[in-house]
Scaffold this active site. Sequence first.
Site, PDB file in Angstrom:
ATOM      1  N   HIS A 139       0.868  -1.115  -0.066  1.00 52.20           N
ATOM      2  CA  HIS A 139       0.064  -0.107  -0.043  1.00 52.20           C
ATOM      3  C   HIS A 139       0.925   1.289  -0.098  1.00 52.20           C
ATOM      4  O   HIS A 139       1.890   1.295   0.634  1.00 52.20           O
ATOM      5  CB  HIS A 139      -0.942  -0.100   1.273  1.00 52.20           C
ATOM      6  CG  HIS A 139      -2.168   1.043   1.151  1.00 52.20           C
ATOM      7  ND1 HIS A 139      -1.841   2.275   1.466  1.00 52.20           N
ATOM      8  CD2 HIS A 139      -3.268   1.008   0.703  1.00 52.20           C
ATOM      9  CE1 HIS A 139      -2.875   3.016   1.364  1.00 52.20           C
ATOM     10  NE2 HIS A 139      -3.626   2.207   1.145  1.00 52.20           N
ATOM     11  N   GLU A 178      -3.936   2.319  -7.188  1.00 54.71           N
ATOM     12  CA  GLU A 178      -4.388   3.509  -6.448  1.00 54.71           C
ATOM     13  C   GLU A 178      -3.325   4.509  -6.823  1.00 54.71           C
ATOM     14  O   GLU A 178      -2.509   4.763  -6.179  1.00 54.71           O
ATOM     15  CB  GLU A 178      -4.055   2.880  -5.018  1.00 54.71           C
ATOM     16  CG  GLU A 178      -4.986   1.984  -4.657  1.00 54.71           C
ATOM     17  CD  GLU A 178      -5.499   1.997  -3.135  1.00 54.71           C
ATOM     18  OE1 GLU A 178      -6.669   1.925  -3.029  1.00 54.71           O
ATOM     19  OE2 GLU A 178      -4.508   1.879  -2.302  1.00 54.71           O
TER      20      GLU A 178
HETATM   21  C1  PEP Z   1      -6.650   3.554   0.224  1.00 55.52           C
HETATM   22  O1  PEP Z   1      -6.092   4.133   1.015  1.00 55.52           O
HETATM   23  O2  PEP Z   1      -6.511   2.204  -0.083  1.00 55.52           O
HETATM   24  C2  PEP Z   1      -7.762   4.183  -0.381  1.00 55.52           C
HETATM   25  C3  PEP Z   1      -8.246   3.642  -1.393  1.00 55.52           C
HETATM   26  O3  PEP Z   1      -8.496   5.205   0.474  1.00 55.52           O
HETATM   27  P1  PEP Z   1      -9.765   6.148  -0.168  1.00 55.52           P
HETATM   28  O4  PEP Z   1     -10.798   5.423  -0.451  1.00 55.52           O
HETATM   29  O5  PEP Z   1      -9.859   6.948   1.338  1.00 55.52           O
HETATM   30  O6  PEP Z   1      -9.154   7.291  -1.061  1.00 55.52           O
END
Ligand code: PEP
Length: 260
Positions: free
Chosen positions: A95, A165
Amino acid sequence: MKKPLIVANWKLYVTDLESAVISAKAVARAAGKTGADLVICPPTPFISNVAKAVGGKGIAVGAQASSVAEGEKHTGETTAEMLRSAGASYVIVGHSERRAEGEDGEKIAVLLEDAVAHKLVSILCIGEKMRDQGGEHFAVLETQLRDGLSRLSSKDAKRLVVAYEPVWAIGKSAADAMDTRALEETILYIRKVLAELLGRAPALSAPILYGGSVEPANAQELMSAGVSGFLVGHASVEPSSLIAIAKASFTKSNNGTKKR
Ligand code: PEP
């Protein structure tokens, strides 16, 4: 048609066991009506109780991280083996919040190899810190995939989920999430790199999730970019919000036809 996969990353939003169990039970009561597969990743100390709370209700439990430690002399570590024994069947690897604390590509590769060896489905997170017109972010994604998957064999790829992400989109609101067209292009790129690294069949079957400010308001739109589901942070903590995201994902992945 595969069900969408919705993974709730509770991070440290949930700080007490009682709230974790209450929320997990609320999700479990509604999960069957969403048409999606759900995974809850609570803080590590709550995994066992959350697993019991959702047990047999079609929801899996995951860990937010694991560590690789051989032998007994590693105070404070939590290994994939322990997570599995506590009831986890998934684990998030790499992550961005952990990369920011120093997890590098080599460490992530070792964590992923170890998690898969312990039969945990590994959710490998990749994502650029920023985007530019020159497309530098594609090179960042390719490097993160190459490094992260360097110890994974094609046969183990059945235990792989990739979560794209973009760091710049995390922890904001629906309006700040990624543009759907740019997301679609990025997902195609990730599949192409996966095919080079793992072969075509594993690359086509590995779910690719999107994460970064997914909320009930934008879930349906984001699904149209061809993602397999979402990794959800802040909007996953409130059960009704998580369920709304799961329902919206299912609706979109079935072209608007609810099969209920
Ligand atoms: C994350 O940190 O994995 C994430 C997707 O956070 P958020 O949905 O709050 O953007």
